[in-house]
Write a protein that holds these residues in place. Structure first.
Motif, PDB file in Angstrom:
ATOM      1  N   ARG A   1       0.847  -1.200   0.000  1.00 18.71           N
ATOM      2  CA  ARG A   1       0.000   0.000   0.000  1.00 18.71           C
ATOM      3  C   ARG A   1       0.878   1.244   0.000  1.00 18.71           C
ATOM      4  NH1 ARG A   1      -5.399  -0.872   1.821  1.00 18.71           N
ATOM      5  NH2 ARG A   1      -5.799  -3.045   2.431  1.00 18.71           N
ATOM      6  N   PRO A   2       0.526   2.245  -0.817  1.00 17.22           N
ATOM      7  CA  PRO A   2       1.344   3.469  -0.860  1.00 17.22           C
ATOM      8  C   PRO A   2       1.185   4.294   0.406  1.00 17.22           C
ATOM      9  CG  PRO A   2      -0.621   3.702  -2.228  1.00 17.22           C
ATOM     10  CD  PRO A   2      -0.593   2.276  -1.779  1.00 17.22           C
ATOM     11  N   VAL A   3       2.231   5.022   0.740  1.00 15.70           N
ATOM     12  CA  VAL A   3       2.181   5.934   1.880  1.00 15.70           C
ATOM     13  C   VAL A   3       1.275   7.105   1.506  1.00 15.70           C
ATOM     14  CG1 VAL A   3       3.530   7.484   3.347  1.00 15.70           C
ATOM     15  CG2 VAL A   3       4.502   5.289   2.605  1.00 15.70           C
ATOM     16  N   PRO A   4       0.309   7.475   2.370  1.00 14.82           N
ATOM     17  CA  PRO A   4      -0.548   8.630   2.068  1.00 14.82           C
ATOM     18  C   PRO A   4       0.284   9.880   1.808  1.00 14.82           C
ATOM     19  CG  PRO A   4      -1.393   7.406   3.944  1.00 14.82           C
ATOM     20  CD  PRO A   4      -0.046   6.829   3.632  1.00 14.82           C
ATOM     21  N   LEU A   5      -0.219  10.727   0.910  1.00 19.78           N
ATOM     22  CA  LEU A   5       0.541  11.919   0.521  1.00 19.78           C
ATOM     23  C   LEU A   5       0.893  12.793   1.721  1.00 19.78           C
ATOM     24  CD1 LEU A   5      -1.237  13.001  -2.800  1.00 19.78           C
ATOM     25  CD2 LEU A   5       1.111  12.169  -2.530  1.00 19.78           C
ATOM     26  N   HIS A   6      -0.037  12.957   2.653  1.00 22.60           N
ATOM     27  CA  HIS A   6       0.228  13.878   3.755  1.00 22.60           C
ATOM     28  C   HIS A   6       1.316  13.376   4.718  1.00 22.60           C
ATOM     29  CE1 HIS A   6      -2.688  11.164   5.665  1.00 22.60           C
ATOM     30  NE2 HIS A   6      -2.251  11.608   6.839  1.00 22.60           N
ATOM     31  N   LEU A   7       1.637  12.081   4.627  1.00 22.17           N
ATOM     32  CA  LEU A   7       2.683  11.529   5.490  1.00 22.17           C
ATOM     33  C   LEU A   7       4.038  11.432   4.798  1.00 22.17           C
ATOM     34  CD1 LEU A   7       0.793   8.590   7.258  1.00 22.17           C
ATOM     35  CD2 LEU A   7       1.180  10.917   8.105  1.00 22.17           C
ATOM     36  N   ARG A   8       4.080  11.735   3.519  1.00 22.30           N
ATOM     37  CA  ARG A   8       5.332  11.563   2.789  1.00 22.30           C
ATOM     38  C   ARG A   8       6.317  12.696   3.084  1.00 22.30           C
ATOM     39  NH1 ARG A   8       3.535   9.291  -3.218  1.00 22.30           N
ATOM     40  NH2 ARG A   8       2.022   7.749  -2.448  1.00 22.30           N
TER      41      ARG A   8
ATOM     42  N   LEU B   1       8.691  17.703  -5.041  1.00 17.68           N
ATOM     43  CA  LEU B   1       7.834  16.840  -4.224  1.00 17.68           C
ATOM     44  C   LEU B   1       6.724  17.646  -3.568  1.00 17.68           C
ATOM     45  CD1 LEU B   1      10.505  14.506  -2.600  1.00 17.68           C
ATOM     46  CD2 LEU B   1       9.007  14.030  -4.541  1.00 17.68           C
ATOM     47  N   ARG B   2       7.026  18.868  -3.183  1.00 16.35           N
ATOM     48  CA  ARG B   2       5.963  19.697  -2.596  1.00 16.35           C
ATOM     49  C   ARG B   2       4.919  20.059  -3.644  1.00 16.35           C
ATOM     50  NH1 ARG B   2      10.546  21.716   0.128  1.00 16.35           N
ATOM     51  NH2 ARG B   2      10.800  23.440  -1.375  1.00 16.35           N
TER      52      ARG B   2
ATOM     53  N   ASP C   1       2.315  17.592  -4.002  1.00 11.69           N
ATOM     54  CA  ASP C   1       1.471  17.513  -2.794  1.00 11.69           C
ATOM     55  C   ASP C   1       2.025  16.576  -1.729  1.00 11.69           C
ATOM     56  OD1 ASP C   1      -0.305  19.355  -3.770  1.00 11.69           O
ATOM     57  OD2 ASP C   1      -1.680  17.851  -4.607  1.00 11.69           O
ATOM     58  N   TYR C   2       3.301  16.257  -1.817  1.00 13.52           N
ATOM     59  CA  TYR C   2       3.886  15.462  -0.741  1.00 13.52           C
ATOM     60  C   TYR C   2       3.851  16.281   0.554  1.00 13.52           C
ATOM     61  CZ  TYR C   2       5.846  11.689  -3.651  1.00 13.52           C
ATOM     62  OH  TYR C   2       5.997  10.605  -4.470  1.00 13.52           O
ATOM     63  N   GLY C   3       3.275  15.731   1.585  1.00 17.59           N
ATOM     64  CA  GLY C   3       3.232  16.348   2.897  1.00 17.59           C
ATOM     65  C   GLY C   3       2.321  17.559   2.999  1.00 17.59           C
ATOM     66  N   ARG C   4       1.500  17.795   1.989  1.00 17.91           N
ATOM     67  CA  ARG C   4       0.750  19.046   1.941  1.00 17.91           C
ATOM     68  C   ARG C   4      -0.260  19.172   3.073  1.00 17.91           C
ATOM     69  NH1 ARG C   4      -2.929  21.214  -3.150  1.00 17.91           N
ATOM     70  NH2 ARG C   4      -3.597  23.169  -2.164  1.00 17.91           N
ATOM     71  N   GLU C   5      -1.004  18.163   3.344  1.00 17.03           N
ATOM     72  CA  GLU C   5      -2.086  18.256   4.328  1.00 17.03           C
ATOM     73  C   GLU C   5      -1.695  17.685   5.694  1.00 17.03           C
ATOM     74  OE1 GLU C   5      -5.521  16.458   2.658  1.00 17.03           O
ATOM     75  OE2 GLU C   5      -5.710  17.928   1.018  1.00 17.03           O
ATOM     76  N   TYR C   6      -0.410  17.486   5.878  1.00 19.27           N
ATOM     77  CA  TYR C   6       0.017  16.948   7.172  1.00 19.27           C
ATOM     78  C   TYR C   6      -0.201  17.970   8.280  1.00 19.27           C
ATOM     79  CZ  TYR C   6       3.042  15.402  10.959  1.00 19.27           C
ATOM     80  OH  TYR C   6       3.522  15.042  12.184  1.00 19.27           O
ATOM     81  N   GLN C   7      -0.744  17.510   9.395  1.00 17.25           N
ATOM     82  CA  GLN C   7      -0.972  18.358  10.570  1.00 17.25           C
ATOM     83  C   GLN C   7       0.063  17.992  11.643  1.00 17.25           C
ATOM     84  OE1 GLN C   7      -5.424  18.930  11.427  1.00 17.25           O
ATOM     85  NE2 GLN C   7      -5.401  16.956  10.356  1.00 17.25           N
ATOM     86  N   TYR C   8       0.841  18.986  12.027  1.00 14.58           N
ATOM     87  CA  TYR C   8       1.910  18.781  13.013  1.00 14.58           C
ATOM     88  C   TYR C   8       1.272  18.661  14.400  1.00 14.58           C
ATOM     89  CZ  TYR C   8       6.400  19.595  15.350  1.00 14.58           C
ATOM     90  OH  TYR C   8       7.542  19.481  16.110  1.00 14.58           O
ATOM     91  N   ASP C   9       1.380  17.463  14.979  1.00 11.56           N
ATOM     92  CA  ASP C   9       0.633  17.161  16.205  1.00 11.56           C
ATOM     93  C   ASP C   9       0.935  18.130  17.349  1.00 11.56           C
ATOM     94  OD1 ASP C   9      -0.805  14.272  15.890  1.00 11.56           O
ATOM     95  OD2 ASP C   9       1.015  14.367  14.681  1.00 11.56           O
ATOM     96  N   HIS C  10       2.141  18.631  17.417  1.00 12.18           N
ATOM     97  CA  HIS C  10       2.494  19.514  18.534  1.00 12.18           C
ATOM     98  C   HIS C  10       1.818  20.883  18.437  1.00 12.18           C
ATOM     99  CE1 HIS C  10       5.414  16.835  20.388  1.00 12.18           C
ATOM    100  NE2 HIS C  10       5.902  16.574  19.183  1.00 12.18           N
ATOM    101  N   ASP C  11       1.215  21.152  17.305  1.00  7.56           N
ATOM    102  CA  ASP C  11       0.498  22.415  17.156  1.00  7.56           C
ATOM    103  C   ASP C  11      -0.917  22.351  17.750  1.00  7.56           C
ATOM    104  OD1 ASP C  11       2.621  23.582  15.896  1.00  7.56           O
ATOM    105  OD2 ASP C  11       1.882  23.192  13.853  1.00  7.56           O
ATOM    106  N   PHE C  12      -1.322  21.220  18.255  1.00 10.48           N
ATOM    107  CA  PHE C  12      -2.685  21.036  18.741  1.00 10.48           C
ATOM    108  C   PHE C  12      -2.672  20.704  20.237  1.00 10.48           C
ATOM    109  CE2 PHE C  12      -2.625  20.159  14.253  1.00 10.48           C
ATOM    110  CZ  PHE C  12      -3.742  20.834  13.773  1.00 10.48           C
ATOM    111  N   PRO C  13      -3.792  20.974  20.911  1.00  8.19           N
ATOM    112  CA  PRO C  13      -3.898  20.628  22.337  1.00  8.19           C
ATOM    113  C   PRO C  13      -3.635  19.134  22.545  1.00  8.19           C
ATOM    114  CG  PRO C  13      -5.716  22.020  21.681  1.00  8.19           C
ATOM    115  CD  PRO C  13      -4.999  21.657  20.418  1.00  8.19           C
TER     116      PRO C  13
END
Length: 430
Positions: free
Chosen positions: A353-360, A367-368, A371-383
């Protein structure tokens, strides 16, 4: 001329009636007794048992009772050439109406080709085969040979059997030590039997050495101790005893029996097992059987390994004992092993299975732009460092549930934490 053979050779029984031990084979209702009582020819068979349990003696007595030509080979120094020579002689005996019994000592030492060479002679009845082995025939012998020979298991001789053999050696004036009128106390007899460790040959060897050093016709405790020397209990670093004792050690740890774990550890160290091998096994056990029910178990097992490597024996053995006690007493969980086996099985049976784009990874502009990594949400930015609704598995794959903690030890806390994370991520994604 006096018989100068070792005491064990002189005391070898001359008939089945004199054979001591192995009641499960030769006693009333014994499996081999039933074959003998039928009165037919002895079939090909394998005698499996520890040293000194009577394998060679029993083979000789079976040949004598059957009145066949008895030929012996040692698998240590014999090969296909010697087998062919025996077969040729057996053919000549058969032409004269005489059957042949070939006894192969330590048959497990024959390689596959040598064992295969036995098959046509056994199949055609050129000779009857009796093989003796201290190794598990299931692993040591080829299946084709096993299918043509019945396996009989000999046990280490018990205290009663060893006591009877000891008394015969002390009383027999013709073959044993009876003519010396030796005085042997009950305590010395008990020490001799204990030191024999189920091995008749060992018993008689120690007795003979002690008798040779006796003074005034009395065998002392000190003389027996000197004859025993620094010998080890039954243990084979590469054989059946090794794997049986490792299995007992592992299962004692898994079963939370501290004293049994210490016992098997001591037995293996006494038998000459590599202490670092035992340490490595405990490191494995810490993950396999304790896991996250007590995360400290792995650290303690690794520390014990390092401590032994630093200290050596005997000081380092105490660290191994400490780790064994900790592992045995720790809460148990195999959920890490189950999870790991399950996820590996899924990976192996599915397509890649391919790695999802937001995790690449997106280290370049190209690569950007893709859309590589485009929709990734940086966990430390959230509560609570949990990105809302973000998935970390390949697209189209259902959420994995490979790891499910138990309610034991630290894993109970782990379960509560994982449940909180799942609920929090779901709420955040709503």
């Amino acid at each position: 001329m006096p018989d100068r053979r070792p005491l064990a050779a002189r005391m070898r029984p001359s008939s089945l009636a004199e054979f001591v031990g192995q009641p499960q084979l030769l006693g009333a209702g014994g499996s081999l007794r039933a074959v003998l009582d039928e009165g037919g020819p002895i079939p090909s068979l394998v005698l499996w048992g520890p040293p000194g349990s009577g394998k060679t003696t029993l083979a000789r007595l079976l040949a004598a009772q059957s009145q066949v030509e008895f030929v012996t080979l040692s698998a240590v120094d014999s090969g296909v050439k010697e087998l062919r020579a025996v077969a040729e002689k057996a053919r000549q005996f058969r032409e004269c109406g005489q059957a042949t019994l070939l006894f192969v000592d330590e048959i497990h030492r024959f390689n596959r080709a040598q064992q295969d060479a036995l098959l046509p002679y056994v199949e055609d009845g050129i000779f009857t085969l009796i093989g003796a082995t201290t190794e598990n025939p299931s692993f040591a012998l080829v299946s084709a040979l096993l299918s043509r020979a019945q396996v009989y298991v000999l046990q280490p001789l018990d205290t009663a059997a060893l006591g009877e053999i000891l008394e015969r050696a002390l009383q027999d004036a013709g073959k044993g030590l009876g003519e010396q009128n030796l005085v042997v106390s009950a305590a010395v007899r008990a020490l001799l039997i204990d030191a024999a460790d189920g091995d008749a040959r060992r018993l008689l060897g120690i007795l003979e050495l002690a008798a040779n050093g006796s003074e005034n016709g009395e065998i002392s405790m000190e003389q027996v101790q000197q004859a025993i020397g620094e010998s080890w209990r039954r243990f084979d670093r590469h054989g059946e005893q090794f794997y049986d004792q490792i299995s007992a050690f592992h299962k004692s740890l898994r079963g939370s029996d501290v004293n049994a774990a210490l016992y098997w550890l001591a037995r293996m160290l006494d038998g000459g097992a590599d202490p670092l091998y035992l340490a490595r096994r405990m490191v494995r056990m810490a993950s396999e059987d304790v896991g996250l029910a007590d995360p400290r178990a792995l650290s303690i097992a690794i520390a014990a390994r390092d401590a032994y490597a630093f200290l050596g024996s005997p000081e380092g053995e105490l660290a191994l004992a400490e780790a064994a006690v900790y592992l045995a007493s720790a809460p148990k969980s195999n959920r890490i092993e189950l999870a790991w086996n399950a996820v590996r099985a899924q990976v192996r049976r599915e397509r890649s299975r391919p790695v999802p784009l937001h995790l690449r990874n997106a280290p370049t502009r190209l690569l950007r732009e893709l859309d590589y990594g485009r929709e990734y949400q940086y966990d430390h930015d959230f509560p609570d460092a949990i990105a809302p609704g973000q998935s970390y598995l390949p697209q189209g794959m259902a959420d994995g549930r490979w790891y499910t903690p138990t309610e034991r030890g630290f894993e109970k806390t782990m379960g509560e934490r994982l449940a909180w994370i799942a609920a929090h991520r779901k709420r955040s994604g709503d």
